[in-house]
Enzyme design. Structure first.
Site, PDB file in Angstrom:
ATOM      1  N   ALA A  63       4.500   4.120   2.954  1.00  0.00           N
ATOM      2  CA  ALA A  63       3.862   3.131   2.075  1.00  0.00           C
ATOM      3  C   ALA A  63       4.130   1.677   3.284  1.00  0.00           C
ATOM      4  O   ALA A  63       4.222   1.969   4.591  1.00  0.00           O
ATOM      5  CB  ALA A  63       4.498   2.783   0.980  1.00  0.00           C
ATOM      6  N   LYS A  64       3.705   0.777   3.072  1.00  0.00           N
ATOM      7  CA  LYS A  64       3.281  -0.292   3.610  1.00  0.00           C
ATOM      8  C   LYS A  64       3.104  -1.315   3.048  1.00  0.00           C
ATOM      9  O   LYS A  64       2.484  -1.710   2.099  1.00  0.00           O
ATOM     10  CB  LYS A  64       2.843  -0.781   4.758  1.00  0.00           C
ATOM     11  CG  LYS A  64       3.300  -1.373   6.023  1.00  0.00           C
ATOM     12  CD  LYS A  64       4.376  -0.723   6.785  1.00  0.00           C
ATOM     13  CE  LYS A  64       5.201  -1.613   8.460  1.00  0.00           C
ATOM     14  NZ  LYS A  64       5.775  -0.515   8.885  1.00  0.00           N
ATOM     15  N   GLY A  65       3.994  -2.824   3.252  1.00  0.00           N
ATOM     16  CA  GLY A  65       4.189  -4.462   2.177  1.00  0.00           C
ATOM     17  C   GLY A  65       3.558  -5.430   3.518  1.00  0.00           C
ATOM     18  O   GLY A  65       3.418  -4.997   4.583  1.00  0.00           O
TER      19      GLY A  65
ATOM     20  N   VAL B  21       0.627  -1.145   0.054  1.00  0.00           N
ATOM     21  CA  VAL B  21      -0.032   0.373  -0.073  1.00  0.00           C
ATOM     22  C   VAL B  21       1.297   1.431  -0.256  1.00  0.00           C
ATOM     23  O   VAL B  21       1.924   1.356   0.709  1.00  0.00           O
ATOM     24  CB  VAL B  21      -1.268   0.537   1.803  1.00  0.00           C
ATOM     25  CG1 VAL B  21      -1.635   1.154   1.124  1.00  0.00           C
ATOM     26  CG2 VAL B  21      -2.078  -1.163   1.418  1.00  0.00           C
TER      27      VAL B  21
END
Ligand code: NAD
Length: 444
Positions: free
Chosen positions: A129-131, A84
Site C-alpha cells: 500500500a502507499k499513502g 492506495v
C-alpha cells in the site's frame, strides 16, 4: 531507441495489452504504466496465469479523502489525501505515507505496487500500500502539521489498522508524524484493543513503541545488499567512490554507513543544489549541516556544482535516494558509473535503464535495495504485538539475513531466466504471490 519513437520494449508491449483488455487509457511516460510494464514483462517470462496479471495491474482499493484544517492565522485549507491498497494476498497492507505538495494518484499507485513486490521478494507477511497528502510540510507550523495529520488519520478511519493496513514514514514524514497518527488511532480504538493499537503504524519514536534500528534501516539494508552482490562483480566497498541524489533518511544513512566501510562520497545533490569534493565529503559533517540548514547547499568542505556536472562526475556507485524518475535518458547518457544502486523507489526511467544496461552498467532495483525499511518495520510490528523490545544486535542480524537472502534470490532468478536484475526481482516476487493464490484460490 530514439526519444520520440513509441516504446516497443517487452515491458511496454505487455502493459499495452493488459490496458487494452481493461479498457484503461495509458501513456507510456506515465510512471504507473512504466512500472506495471516491467512487472508484467516478468510475469510473461514466468508464464503465470492470466488472472494474476489482471489482478496485479489494478490496485484493490484507491481511497481519496479531503481534510479541512484550520491554520494558525484562523484561515482554512483543504488538503487532499490518498491511500492506495494494492494487494493483500500475503498479509495486511503495508506502506509509507508521503507528504509532498505535488503528489499525484498515479505516483501513489506506483509506490503501492512496488510495496506489494518488495514485501513478496523479502517474503514478509505483508501486502502493498502507499499513502500521501498534498502538503508542503516545510511550509506549515508544527501545530498545523499535527492537526492535518490527526485529521488525515481520522478520515482514513477503519481503512487502516494493525491487522489491516499499516502506514510508515516516507518522503516528508517522520517518527513524530507516526506518533500523532498512532495517538489519534488509539483514541478511536475499542478499549479491548488499545494495547496493540499502536501497531497501526511503524517508524514510531523509540519511546513510543518504535524499534531500534528503524531510522537507519533502509540505508543499512542497502549496504547489506551491496555486501552480498558486489564481490561477484569484483568490486570492494572500501576501494570505491559513490555519489548520491537526496540526503534525507535514505541518502544520509546510506552515506554514513558506507563511510564506515571505507567508501568515498564524492558528490551529493538535493533540492537545494549539488556539491563535489573529489577527495571525499565527510558524511557525518554533511548530515549535521543538512539538519541545521535543511539541505546540502552551502556545505563548507565541498565545491558547489551544477546538476550537469553532478550527473557526469565519474563514480563507481551512483545512488539515487530522492524522488521518482530522477535518472532519465539524458542523465544516463552523461553518467559514468559501474553500478546504479536504487535507494529511492522508481528513480530510473525504462529508457535510461535500457541505455545503462546496454552500456554494461549493472542496475540494482529498488524493491531489493531499499527493502530494509519495511523489513525493520515488520520487526517493529512484531515487537508491538508481542510486547517485546529487541536490541540493535538482534535487529541488524535479522535484517542482514533477510537482505542477503533476497539478494541471493534475485541473483539466482536472473541466472535461471537469463534476465536483468529488475526483471529477476519482480519474477521472484510474482512467483511467490502466484503460489499463494494457487493455495488460497481467488474468492469466491
Ligand atoms: P526524505 O524526505 O527523508 O528525503 C528526501 C530527499 O530527496 C531530500 O534530501 C530532498 O532534498 C531530496 N529531494 C527532493 N526533491 C529533490 C529534487 N528535485 N532534486 C534532488 N533532490 C531532491 O525521504 P526518504 O525517506 O529518504 O525517501 C527517499 C526515497 O526513498 C523515496 O523514494 C522513498 O519512497 C524511498 N524509501 C524510503 C524509505 C524510508 O525508510 N524512509 C524506505 C524505502 C524507500
Amino acid at each position: 531507441m530514439h526519444r520520440m519513437e513509441p516504446c516497443n520494449t517487452p515491458a511496454c508491449q505487455s502493459a499495452r495489452e493488459i490496458f487494452h483488455e481493461l479498457e484503461e487509457i495509458y501513456d507510456e511516460h506515465n510512471l504507473y504504466f512504466q512500472t506495471i510494464g516491467s512487472v508484467l514483462e516478468a510475469a510473461n517470462i514466468l508464464d503465470v496465469p492470466h488472472r494474476l496479471k489482471l489482478i496485479l495491474t489494478q490496485p484493490k482499493n484507491e481511497i481519496m479523502v479531503h481534510c479541512p484544517v484550520e491554520m494558525d492565522d484562523g484561515s482554512w485549507q483543504l488538503f487532499k489525501g490518498y491511500r492506495v491498497q494494492h494487494n493483500n494476498v500475503l498479509g495486511p497492507y503495508k506502506g509509507g505515507i508521503r507528504y509532498h505538495p505535488e503528489v499525484k494518484l498515479d505516483e501513489v499507485k506506483t509506490l503501492a505496487l512496488l510495496m506489494t513486490m518488495k514485501c513478496a521478494l523479502a517474503r514478509l507477511p505483508f501486502g502493498g500500500a502507499k499513502g500521501a497528502l498534498r502538503i508542503d510540510p516545510r511550509a506549515v507550523s508544527k501545530d498545523e502539521l499535527m492537526r492535518v495529520t490527526r485529521r488525515l488519520t481520522s478520515a482514513l478511519g477503519d481503512n487502516i489498522g494493525p491487522d489491516y493496513d499499516i502506514p510508515a514514514p516516507d518522503v516528508g514524514t517522520n517518527a513524530q508524524v507516526m506518533a500523532w497518527m498512532a495517538d489519534t488511532y488509539i483514541n478511536f480504538a475499542e478499549s479491548s484493543s488499545k494495547v496493540t493499537a499502536r501497531g497501526v503504524v511503524t517508524g514510531k519514536p523509540l519511546e513510543f513503541g518504535g524499534s531500534v534500528g528503524r531510522e537507519k534501516a533502509t540505508g543499512q539494508g542497502l549496504v547489506y545488499v551491496l555486501d552480498a552482490l558486489l564481490p561477484g562483480m569484483n568490486i570492494e566497498l572500501d576501494k570505491v567512490s559513490c555519489s548520491l541524489i537526496g540526503y534525507g533518511n535514505v541518502g544520509s544513512w546510506t552515506a554514513r554507513l558506507l563511510q564506515q566501510r571505507g567508501t568515498t562520497l564524492k558528490a551529493v545533490m538535493d533540492h537545494t543544489g549539488a556539491i563535489l569534493n573529489e577527495a571525499g565529503i565527510d558524511a557525518e559533517a554533511l548530515a549535521e549541516h543538512v539538519k541545521t540548514t535543511g539541505g546540502v547547499h552551502g556545505f563548507a568542505d565541498a565545491t558547489a556544482i551544477n546538476n550537469e556536472t553532478f550527473y557526469s562526475t565519474p563514480v563507481d556507485l551512483f545512488i539515487p535516494a530522492a524522488l521518482e524518475q530522477m535518472v532519465d535518458l539524458e542523465h544516463a547518457e552523461r553518467m559514468q558509473c559501474k553500478v546504479l544502486v536504487e535507494g529511492a523507489n522508481a528513480p530510473t526511467t525504462p529508457r535510461a535503464e535500457r541505455y545503462l544496461l546496454e552500456k554494461g552498467v549493472e542496475v540494482l532495483p529498488a524493491i531489493l535495495c531499499n527493502a530494509g525499511g519495511v523489513t525493520v518495520s515488520y520487526f517493529e510490528w512484531k515487537q508491538n504485538r508481542q510486547s517485546e523490545t529487541w536490541d540493535e544486535e538482534l535487529v541488524d542480524e535479522r535484517l542482514k539475513k533477510i537482505m542477503t537472502r533476497s539478494a541471493e534470490r534475485v541473483l539466482k532468478m536472473s541466472k535461471r531466466l537469463n534476465c536483468n536484475m529488475r526483471i529477476a526481482s519482480y519474477a521472484s516476487a510474482i512467483e511467490h504471490i502466484d503460489k499463494v493464490y494457487e493455495l488460497r484460490g481467488v474468492f469466491p
